[in-house]
Design an enzyme around this catalytic site. Structure first.
Site, PDB file in Angstrom:
ATOM      1  N   TYR A  72      41.464 -16.777  64.908  1.00 54.17           N
ATOM      2  CA  TYR A  72      41.058 -17.673  63.828  1.00 54.17           C
ATOM      3  C   TYR A  72      39.597 -17.404  63.494  1.00 54.17           C
ATOM      4  CZ  TYR A  72      45.270 -20.283  65.201  1.00 54.17           C
ATOM      5  OH  TYR A  72      46.554 -20.657  65.528  1.00 54.17           O
ATOM      6  N   PHE A  88      53.007 -28.960  53.016  1.00 52.60           N
ATOM      7  CA  PHE A  88      53.965 -29.228  51.943  1.00 52.60           C
ATOM      8  C   PHE A  88      54.519 -30.644  52.000  1.00 52.60           C
ATOM      9  CE2 PHE A  88      58.163 -29.159  49.963  1.00 52.60           C
ATOM     10  CZ  PHE A  88      57.883 -28.570  48.744  1.00 52.60           C
ATOM     11  N   ALA A 104      52.197 -33.237  50.246  1.00 54.61           N
ATOM     12  CA  ALA A 104      51.883 -33.216  48.812  1.00 54.61           C
ATOM     13  C   ALA A 104      52.933 -32.555  47.943  1.00 54.61           C
ATOM     14  CB  ALA A 104      50.538 -32.516  48.607  1.00 54.61           C
TER      15      ALA A 104
END
Length: 342
Positions: free
Chosen positions: A61, A212, A215
């Site tokens: 990351y 997902f 929203a």
């Protein structure tokens, strides 16, 4: 701030964590530009004060920058958390492939300890399985790291049932991290039963369908052009997105009846799968975090669970969670130990 998040046992090796953790990836990578460091440090510390103890990161990351961020954020509160990081996901041609040879395992661990500025990693995962190295070899080196006090518990991410069994035979696996959500239910066939048979905890990443279920399709409007969901995630592409939006509408209707948000309902469904399941939704906003932990208060009856699953059956989502060529548990088999020449 009072502790509001209950604890649970993760696996059968003694690790205890909050029933919901925090995925930190999106603070630094893959979901658009890195977020302001000071804001993310404040957020992490707020989350910990709320009672969340399982924080999840990885060396890939950034790369590396998310571990550095966590190291700064945990100054003075390290004792309050169980810190999980990962190694072995190497980006080649835009895709993550596994690497797990012993020298690499050890070098990655030493580097993560330095970036995190800690003496011991609570939970260390194989992020992606190296299909060229017997899993026994990779886990064998991690076992040495446990014996040396550099890591406490061993985990696997995106590993097949047979890979999990082989790894567990070398050293007890405490947790398997998998993508599990209303639209990623394939793991229920083999991975989840295997973990339960062996007493391995389950850490569910992307429990909100990468945002997902909070929203729906309008999520894309707020994403930067460098967000990898926008750049080619199959479920977010044109025709698939239109079909998946119908699922989101159904989720919203069910959530309205339960007087909660669709995201809370999605998390509640997962949290009702068992006490051995710990979701790690990610966020970069405190208000979203508060909504996520609020899902722990949503109680579902068996009838409500069945109703949710009628809409979100195993094949309900349009599009795969990754491209077929990406490294996942479905292609994580490794050579037999007898083939290894050190």
């Amino acid at each position: 701030m009072a502790c509001t998040v209950p604890k649970t046992k993760l696996g059968s090796q003694g690790l205890e964590v909050s029933k919901q953790g925090l995925g930190c990836m999106g603070m630094s990578a893959f979901y658009g530009p890195p977020k302001p460091e000071e804001e993310m440090i404040e957020l992490i510390r707020q989350v910990v004060s709320y009672g969340v103890t399982l924080l999840d990161t990885s060396d890939v990351y950034g790369p590396f920058t998310n571990e550095i961020l966590l190291g700064k954020a945990l100054k003075g509160i390290r004792h309050e958390v169980q810190l999980a990081t990962k190694f072995g996901a190497v980006i080649q041609d835009g895709k993550a492939v596994g690497r797990g040879d012993p020298d690499y395992v050890r070098a990655c661990c030493e580097a993560s300890l330095k970036r995190l500025d800690i003496d011991c990693i609570d939970l260390y995962y194989v992020h992606r399985v190296d299909t060229t190295v017997p899993i026994e070899v990779t886990i064998g080196e991690m076992k040495k790291l446990v014996e040396e006090g550099k890591i406490k518990y061993i985990g696997l991410s995106e590993a097949s049932a047979s890979t999990i069994r082989r790894a567990h035979a070398v050293h007890p696996i405490t947790a398997v991290q998998i993508e599990w959500s209303l639209w990623s239910r394939d793991v229920e066939r083999d991975i989840v039963p295997t973990c339960r048979e062996l007493g391995i905890g389950i850490v569910a990443y992307s429990p909100l369908g990468r945002g997902f279920f909070s929203a729906g399709a309008k999520l894309l409007e707020s994403l930067s052009e460098t967000d990898f969901r926008k750049l080619g995630q199959p479920r977010y592409q044109a025709e698939n997105l239109q079909k998946n939006e119908k699922l989101f509408i159904a989720l919203c209707q069910l959530a309205t009846r339960k007087d909660c948000t669709p995201g809370q309902l999605a998390l509640a469904w997962l949290q009702h799968q068992g006490d051995d399941v710990v979701p790690i939704p990610g966020t970069t906003k405190f208000k979203n975090f508060e909504e996520n932990v609020g899902s722990l208060q949503v109680k579902l009856t068996s009838q409500e669970m069945e109703e949710i699953e009628e809409f979100f059956h195993a094949d309900a989502a349009a599009g795969g969670r990754y491209h077929e060529s990406d490294s996942t548990y479905q292609n994580s088999e490794t050579p037999p130990l007898s083939s290894w020449k050190s």
